[in-house]
Motif scaffolding. Structure first.
Motif, PDB file in Angstrom:
ATOM      1  N   LEU A  55      33.646   6.619  34.317  1.00 46.01           N
ATOM      2  CA  LEU A  55      34.432   6.352  34.205  1.00 46.01           C
ATOM      3  C   LEU A  55      35.374   7.138  32.839  1.00 46.01           C
ATOM      4  CD1 LEU A  55      37.147   4.960  34.970  1.00 46.01           C
ATOM      5  CD2 LEU A  55      36.783   2.976  33.344  1.00 46.01           C
ATOM      6  N   ARG A  56      34.689   7.642  31.882  1.00 42.95           N
ATOM      7  CA  ARG A  56      35.027   8.996  31.045  1.00 42.95           C
ATOM      8  C   ARG A  56      35.621   9.686  31.692  1.00 42.95           C
ATOM      9  NH1 ARG A  56      31.483   9.286  25.659  1.00 42.95           N
ATOM     10  NH2 ARG A  56      33.673  10.030  24.979  1.00 42.95           N
ATOM     11  N   ARG A  57      34.510  10.050  31.950  1.00 43.69           N
ATOM     12  CA  ARG A  57      34.735  12.109  33.260  1.00 43.69           C
ATOM     13  C   ARG A  57      35.560  11.627  33.719  1.00 43.69           C
ATOM     14  NH1 ARG A  57      28.463  11.251  33.447  1.00 43.69           N
ATOM     15  NH2 ARG A  57      29.092  10.309  35.701  1.00 43.69           N
ATOM     16  N   TYR A  58      35.721  10.614  34.912  1.00 33.63           N
ATOM     17  CA  TYR A  58      37.503  10.726  35.194  1.00 33.63           C
ATOM     18  C   TYR A  58      38.628  10.968  34.311  1.00 33.63           C
ATOM     19  CZ  TYR A  58      40.804   7.846  38.746  1.00 33.63           C
ATOM     20  OH  TYR A  58      42.190   8.123  39.362  1.00 33.63           O
ATOM     21  N   ARG A  59      38.501   9.756  33.423  1.00 35.80           N
ATOM     22  CA  ARG A  59      39.528  10.473  32.579  1.00 35.80           C
ATOM     23  C   ARG A  59      39.865  11.288  32.307  1.00 35.80           C
ATOM     24  NH1 ARG A  59      40.472   3.450  29.625  1.00 35.80           N
ATOM     25  NH2 ARG A  59      42.487   4.797  30.465  1.00 35.80           N
ATOM     26  N   LYS A  60      39.045  11.542  31.710  1.00 36.29           N
ATOM     27  CA  LYS A  60      39.615  13.242  31.020  1.00 36.29           C
ATOM     28  C   LYS A  60      39.686  14.004  32.057  1.00 36.29           C
ATOM     29  CE  LYS A  60      35.582  12.642  27.277  1.00 36.29           C
ATOM     30  NZ  LYS A  60      33.942  13.039  26.948  1.00 36.29           N
ATOM     31  N   ARG A  61      39.369  13.962  33.518  1.00 35.72           N
ATOM     32  CA  ARG A  61      39.464  15.042  33.850  1.00 35.72           C
ATOM     33  C   ARG A  61      40.741  14.314  34.739  1.00 35.72           C
ATOM     34  NH1 ARG A  61      36.783  13.181  37.757  1.00 35.72           N
ATOM     35  NH2 ARG A  61      37.156  12.312  39.438  1.00 35.72           N
ATOM     36  N   MET A  62      41.423  13.347  34.361  1.00 30.87           N
ATOM     37  CA  MET A  62      42.888  13.202  34.697  1.00 30.87           C
ATOM     38  C   MET A  62      43.658  13.081  33.422  1.00 30.87           C
ATOM     39  SD  MET A  62      43.534  11.245  37.680  1.00 30.87           S
ATOM     40  CE  MET A  62      42.434  12.719  38.769  1.00 30.87           C
ATOM     41  N   ALA A  63      43.053  13.285  32.470  1.00 27.88           N
ATOM     42  CA  ALA A  63      44.061  13.394  31.887  1.00 27.88           C
ATOM     43  C   ALA A  63      43.574  15.097  31.748  1.00 27.88           C
ATOM     44  CB  ALA A  63      43.022  13.629  30.117  1.00 27.88           C
ATOM     45  N   LYS A  64      43.499  15.822  31.888  1.00 24.50           N
ATOM     46  CA  LYS A  64      43.676  17.539  32.079  1.00 24.50           C
ATOM     47  C   LYS A  64      44.120  17.908  32.506  1.00 24.50           C
ATOM     48  CE  LYS A  64      41.355  21.133  32.712  1.00 24.50           C
ATOM     49  NZ  LYS A  64      39.465  22.503  33.258  1.00 24.50           N
TER      50      LYS A  64
END
Length: 401
Positions: A213-222
């Motif tokens: 989920l952290r990877r997904y949210r970092k991608r969404m933040a970018k």
């Protein structure tokens, strides 16, 4: 009783879908007219507004009697929601002035509530019958998770909302479920430590990792930063869609974790201990890179999910003080910042106890939950002897009280 919303997906034919779309447009146009009437006459309350709108909604807008009542209620609830936000201080200044200076406007595809007079369920055939502007539309199929469908059939109460999302149709129904009898004598407690790297770690050593989920949210933040830089109308529209998608991903993860924790506690006859994380964003000082993650993670949502699922299963939940749970040694009680050499590890400077920091914190939470439960549920019996005869009334009433 505990209220819950069950969502089912409708599978309408093209003809049925067209009727549903026309119905949402019609009721929302009627709701906008009703809202404007309420604003013009200064009558945001339901009974007074009915005098100005009910006859016209039936005669001029073509709504059925019960749907007209629901449209009036919808407009009134919108004004009541704004008033409550202003009163609570969540709408202030220019935002409050803007919200109260014009009529409420509903989107053409905004959700609409239907009650049992204009919506009926056939659970055996898995179909619904609903009022539309094209007449009563019968035999609209619906699907859902078997467990949710069972809950819907047994506990549905009140209104259901018709919703259209990206061309798909859903019904959101309210159910009232009787909570299980609370376990008054749990054999022990499961401590749950919540964090960013590991979403939830238990005193049993179970770790609900948040790496994916952290990877997904970092991608969404970018992606979010790129869209914000464009600042076009289409970019803003995509931002809203991605925000909803990210919120749904977090909500689904929290639901899964809460269900697993409550299931284990119920099966083993234990309670659950969690931290009081109110104000954590103000208390904790983190580098800028981590502050974004802390502010976006929904600890409160996870705790609420644990609380309501535990209540339904009869599992007691104890909320404890979160101070020093990650710095205290569960063996000797020594508290020090130096006990945490890094984020992942714990090593007591006094007795040498070492282990994963999150699990150590969960053990401390479990121990505090035990103590809190014992203190709250143990009767306070005075150990002092009874006063002798002739003692004054003032002295007789003095003591633990």
């Amino acid at each position: 009783m505990g209220k819950q919303v069950v969502q089912v997906k409708l599978l309408p034919t093209p003809e049925q879908a067209a009727a549903l779309a026309a119905t949402l447009r019609a009721v929302n146009e009627a709701a906008n007219w009703t809202s404007a009437t309420a604003f013009a006459h200064g009558v945001p309350r339901e009974y007074a507004l009915r005098q100005h709108t009910y006859a016209q909604l039936k005669a001029e807008r073509g709504l059925g009697a019960q749907v007209a009542q629901l449209v009036i209620k919808k407009a009134c609830h919108a004004y009541a929601a704004i008033a409550s936000l202003v009163k609570a201080g969540r709408l202030q200044g220019k935002r409050a002035a803007k919200a109260t200076s014009k009529p409420v406007i509903f989107r053409a595809d905004a959700a609409q509530a239907f009650d049992d007079r204009c919506l009926s369920w056939d659970h055996g055939a898995r179909t619904v019958s609903i009022w539309t502007v094209a007449g009563r539309m019968r035999g609209i199929r619906f699907i859902g998770h078997p467990d949710q469908l069972k809950v819907l059939e047994q506990h549905r109460r009140g209104e259901s909302d018709l919703v259209c999302r990206k061309g798909s149709w859903f019904l959101l129904a309210t159910v009232d479920i009787t909570d299980a009898e609370a376990n008054a004598d749990p054999v022990d407690f499961i401590g749950v430590d919540m964090g960013i790297v590991n979403i939830a770690t238990t005193s049993d050593g179970d770790n609900h990792c948040g790496a994916g989920l952290r990877r997904y949210r970092k991608r969404m933040a970018k992606v979010r930063a790129e869209l914000q830089a464009k600042a076009t109308k289409s970019a803003k529209k995509k931002l809203k869609a991605r925000s909803r998608r990210e919120a749904q991903a977090v909500k689904d993860t929290n639901h899964r974790i809460a269900k697993q924790l409550v299931t284990v506690a119920e099966r083993t006859g234990r309670g659950i201990g969690i931290e009081d994380l109110a104000g954590i964003r103000d208390r904790v000082r983190l580098p800028a890179a981590q502050r974004g993650e802390l502010n976006s993670w929904s600890f409160y949502q996870l705790q609420k999910f644990i609380a309501y699922k535990a209540k339904r299963a009869g599992v007691p939940v104890v909320v404890i003080d979160a101070r020093n749970t990650s710095r205290a040694c569960p063996r000797c009680g020594h508290i020090s910042k130096a006990n945490r050499p890094n984020q992942a590890s714990f090593a007591c400077r006094r007795c040498g106890l070492a282990g994963p920091a999150d699990q150590v914190a969960a053990i401390n939470i479990r121990d505090r939950a035990r103590t809190t439960w014992a203190f709250v549920n143990t009767p306070n019996v005075a150990d002092t002897p009874q006063p002798a005869a002739g003692t004054s009334d003032k002295l007789r009433t003095f003591g633990p009280g």
